[in-house]
Design a protein around this motif. Structure first.
Motif, short mmCIF file in Angstrom:
data_model
loop_
_atom_site.label_atom_id
_atom_site.label_comp_id
_atom_site.label_asym_id
_atom_site.label_seq_id
_atom_site.Cartn_x
_atom_site.Cartn_y
_atom_site.Cartn_z
N VAL A 160 0.87 -1.18 0.00
CA VAL A 160 0.00 0.00 0.00
C VAL A 160 0.90 1.23 0.00
CG1 VAL A 160 -1.83 1.26 1.18
CG2 VAL A 160 -1.78 -1.25 1.27
N ASN A 161 0.92 1.91 -1.12
CA ASN A 161 1.83 3.04 -1.32
C ASN A 161 3.26 2.57 -1.06
OD1 ASN A 161 -0.35 4.75 -1.92
ND2 ASN A 161 -0.71 5.17 0.26
N THR A 162 3.91 3.11 -0.04
CA THR A 162 5.30 2.72 0.24
C THR A 162 5.40 1.70 1.37
OG1 THR A 162 5.53 4.59 1.76
CG2 THR A 162 6.19 4.94 -0.55
N LYS A 163 4.27 1.33 1.94
CA LYS A 163 4.29 0.41 3.08
C LYS A 163 4.05 -1.01 2.58
CE LYS A 163 3.33 1.45 7.12
NZ LYS A 163 2.72 1.69 8.46
N VAL A 164 4.67 -1.94 3.28
CA VAL A 164 4.54 -3.36 2.94
C VAL A 164 3.92 -4.09 4.12
CG1 VAL A 164 5.76 -5.46 2.29
CG2 VAL A 164 6.54 -3.25 1.42
N TYR A 165 2.90 -4.89 3.82
CA TYR A 165 2.23 -5.66 4.86
C TYR A 165 2.32 -7.14 4.52
CZ TYR A 165 0.13 -1.16 6.17
OH TYR A 165 -0.07 0.14 6.54
N ASN A 166 2.31 -7.94 5.57
CA ASN A 166 2.21 -9.39 5.39
C ASN A 166 0.81 -9.83 5.76
OD1 ASN A 166 4.91 -9.68 4.64
ND2 ASN A 166 5.59 -9.84 6.76
N CYS A 167 0.15 -10.48 4.81
CA CYS A 167 -1.20 -10.97 5.08
C CYS A 167 -1.10 -12.36 5.70
CB CYS A 167 -2.01 -11.01 3.79
SG CYS A 167 -2.43 -9.34 3.19
N VAL A 168 -1.68 -12.51 6.87
CA VAL A 168 -1.59 -13.76 7.63
C VAL A 168 -2.98 -14.20 8.03
CG1 VAL A 168 0.72 -13.24 8.47
CG2 VAL A 168 -1.27 -12.50 9.80
N ASN A 169 -3.05 -15.45 8.47
CA ASN A 169 -4.30 -15.98 8.99
C ASN A 169 -4.35 -15.77 10.50
OD1 ASN A 169 -5.85 -18.41 10.30
ND2 ASN A 169 -6.67 -18.22 8.24
N TYR A 170 -5.29 -14.94 10.93
CA TYR A 170 -5.43 -14.65 12.36
C TYR A 170 -6.90 -14.84 12.75
CZ TYR A 170 -5.15 -12.17 16.83
OH TYR A 170 -5.21 -11.84 18.17
N LYS A 171 -7.14 -15.82 13.59
CA LYS A 171 -8.49 -16.17 14.03
C LYS A 171 -9.39 -16.44 12.83
CE LYS A 171 -8.28 -13.67 18.44
NZ LYS A 171 -8.91 -12.65 19.31
N ASN A 172 -8.84 -17.24 11.88
CA ASN A 172 -9.56 -17.68 10.68
C ASN A 172 -9.98 -16.52 9.76
OD1 ASN A 172 -9.40 -20.41 11.44
ND2 ASN A 172 -11.23 -20.20 12.73
N LYS A 173 -9.26 -15.43 9.84
CA LYS A 173 -9.50 -14.30 8.95
C LYS A 173 -8.17 -13.80 8.42
CE LYS A 173 -13.76 -12.69 11.18
NZ LYS A 173 -14.45 -11.54 11.85
N ILE A 174 -8.24 -13.06 7.30
CA ILE A 174 -7.03 -12.49 6.73
C ILE A 174 -6.72 -11.18 7.45
CG2 ILE A 174 -5.94 -11.57 4.66
CD1 ILE A 174 -7.70 -13.38 3.01
N ALA A 176 -3.77 -8.05 7.88
CA ALA A 176 -2.58 -7.41 7.31
C ALA A 176 -1.73 -6.85 8.45
CB ALA A 176 -2.97 -6.31 6.34
N VAL A 177 -0.50 -7.32 8.54
CA VAL A 177 0.40 -6.91 9.61
C VAL A 177 1.59 -6.17 8.99
CG1 VAL A 177 1.79 -7.69 11.56
CG2 VAL A 177 -0.28 -8.95 10.92
N ASP A 178 1.96 -5.09 9.58
CA ASP A 178 3.12 -4.33 9.11
C ASP A 178 4.33 -5.26 9.04
OD1 ASP A 178 5.29 -2.57 8.72
OD2 ASP A 178 4.21 -0.95 9.71
N SER A 179 5.03 -5.24 7.91
CA SER A 179 6.16 -6.14 7.73
C SER A 179 7.27 -5.91 8.75
CB SER A 179 6.72 -6.00 6.31
OG SER A 179 7.17 -4.67 6.10
N LYS A 180 7.30 -4.70 9.33
CA LYS A 180 8.32 -4.41 10.34
C LYS A 180 8.10 -5.21 11.61
CE LYS A 180 9.12 0.31 8.64
NZ LYS A 180 9.06 1.75 8.99
N ALA A 181 6.86 -5.66 11.81
CA ALA A 181 6.55 -6.44 13.00
C ALA A 181 6.65 -7.94 12.73
CB ALA A 181 5.14 -6.09 13.50
N CYS A 182 7.14 -8.29 11.57
CA CYS A 182 7.19 -9.71 11.18
C CYS A 182 8.64 -10.12 10.91
CB CYS A 182 6.36 -9.95 9.92
SG CYS A 182 4.62 -9.50 10.09
N SER A 183 8.84 -11.41 10.99
CA SER A 183 10.14 -11.95 10.60
C SER A 183 10.31 -11.83 9.09
CB SER A 183 10.25 -13.41 11.04
OG SER A 183 9.19 -14.18 10.48
N THR A 184 11.54 -11.92 8.62
CA THR A 184 11.82 -11.79 7.20
C THR A 184 11.17 -12.94 6.42
OG1 THR A 184 13.93 -10.73 7.69
CG2 THR A 184 13.64 -11.61 5.46
#
Length: 255
Positions: A160-174, A176-184
């Motif tokens: 989204v624009n300049t930001k990168v998110y990782n889409c994950v399964n959380y409580k059976n829903k999609i 979007a988590v900021d990639s900075k809060a995720c492992s590589t």
């Protein structure tokens, strides 16, 4: 040379050319580098190509995340612009999702059931939480921010624009988590080599279509040579027949 010997030579020549044609056709026939399995459940899969977005609707503005390249989606219905697809199975790993992909961003493979078609990869997500501690009644103190890490199933990357998110399964829903809060993100490619064959063979391009004519051209040349050999033998055999010499009369006998 005797006629029987000539017949034998021509027959041997023709058989040799036919055998050569068969061997050449076998060598020019395309061979898959992976084992193709019969689709017993009539399912159709498509290889995910580079930068393949998963869309919620048949609209370019409804892109949710980029599917992992080299893996597969299951085709639910085909369209000229969008294909309706499903990704992941309903199992303990993650919730299956249904949506759309651009027809140009996948490569449909008929009669092929890939083993482990979907990426099963978990990303480590770090959550920061506030913990309220109470020393005594009516006295509360804000603690420093504590962190917890959770392993969550990974769907794909969203930009989204300049930001990168990782889409994950959380409580059976999609989610979007900021990639900075995720492992590589570092998942392996699908083990089959079909994607490389697709990219290198020019499937769907003019180059590939032209290469399909090569066996036909070679076969046509060999057939022409066979016919030419038979034609030459025909003239040779007819030329061996003895004809009576033509009588030439210097004068016409009028008597």
């Amino acid at each position: 040379m005797k006629r029987k010997q000539m017949y034998f030579i021509v027959l041997l020549y023709t058989l040799t050319m036919l055998i050569f044609t068969f061997i050449l056709m076998q060598s020019l026939s395309p061979k898959a580098s992976i084992t193709v399995n019969a689709a017993s459940n009539n399912a159709t899969y498509a290889k995910i190509l580079d930068n393949c977005y998963f869309y919620e609707k048949q609209e370019s503005s409804s892109g949710m995340f980029i599917l992992p390249e080299s893996y597969y989606v299951k085709i639910l219905s085909k369209g000229s612009i969008f294909h309706r697809v499903s990704y992941l199975d309903e199992d303990d790993f993650a919730t299956a999702v249904q949506g759309y992909v651009l027809a140009t961003s996948v490569h449909i493979i008929e009669n092929y059931i890939p083993q482990n078609p979907y990426l099963q990869y978990k990303v480590s997500v770090t959550f920061k939480i506030n913990i309220l501690k109470t020393n005594r009644v009516n006295d509360t103190y804000d603690s420093p921010l504590d962190e917890i890490q959770i392993e969550l199933p990974f769907y794909g990357i969203s930009k989204v624009n300049t930001k990168v998110y990782n889409c994950v399964n959380y409580k059976n829903k999609i989610a979007a988590v900021d990639s900075k809060a995720c492992s590589t993100i570092n998942y392996p490619k699908h083990p089959d080599s079909l994607l490389q064959n697709i990219n290198n063979s020019g499937i769907g391009s003019g180059k590939n279509e032209q290469s399909n004519f090569l066996p036909l051209i070679v076969t046509s040349v060999i057939v022409i040579l066979c016919l030419l050999g038979l034609g030459i033998s025909y003239f040779i055999f007819n030329g061996t027949k003895k004809h009576k010499p033509i009588q030439v009369f210097d004068e016409i006998d009028e008597s």
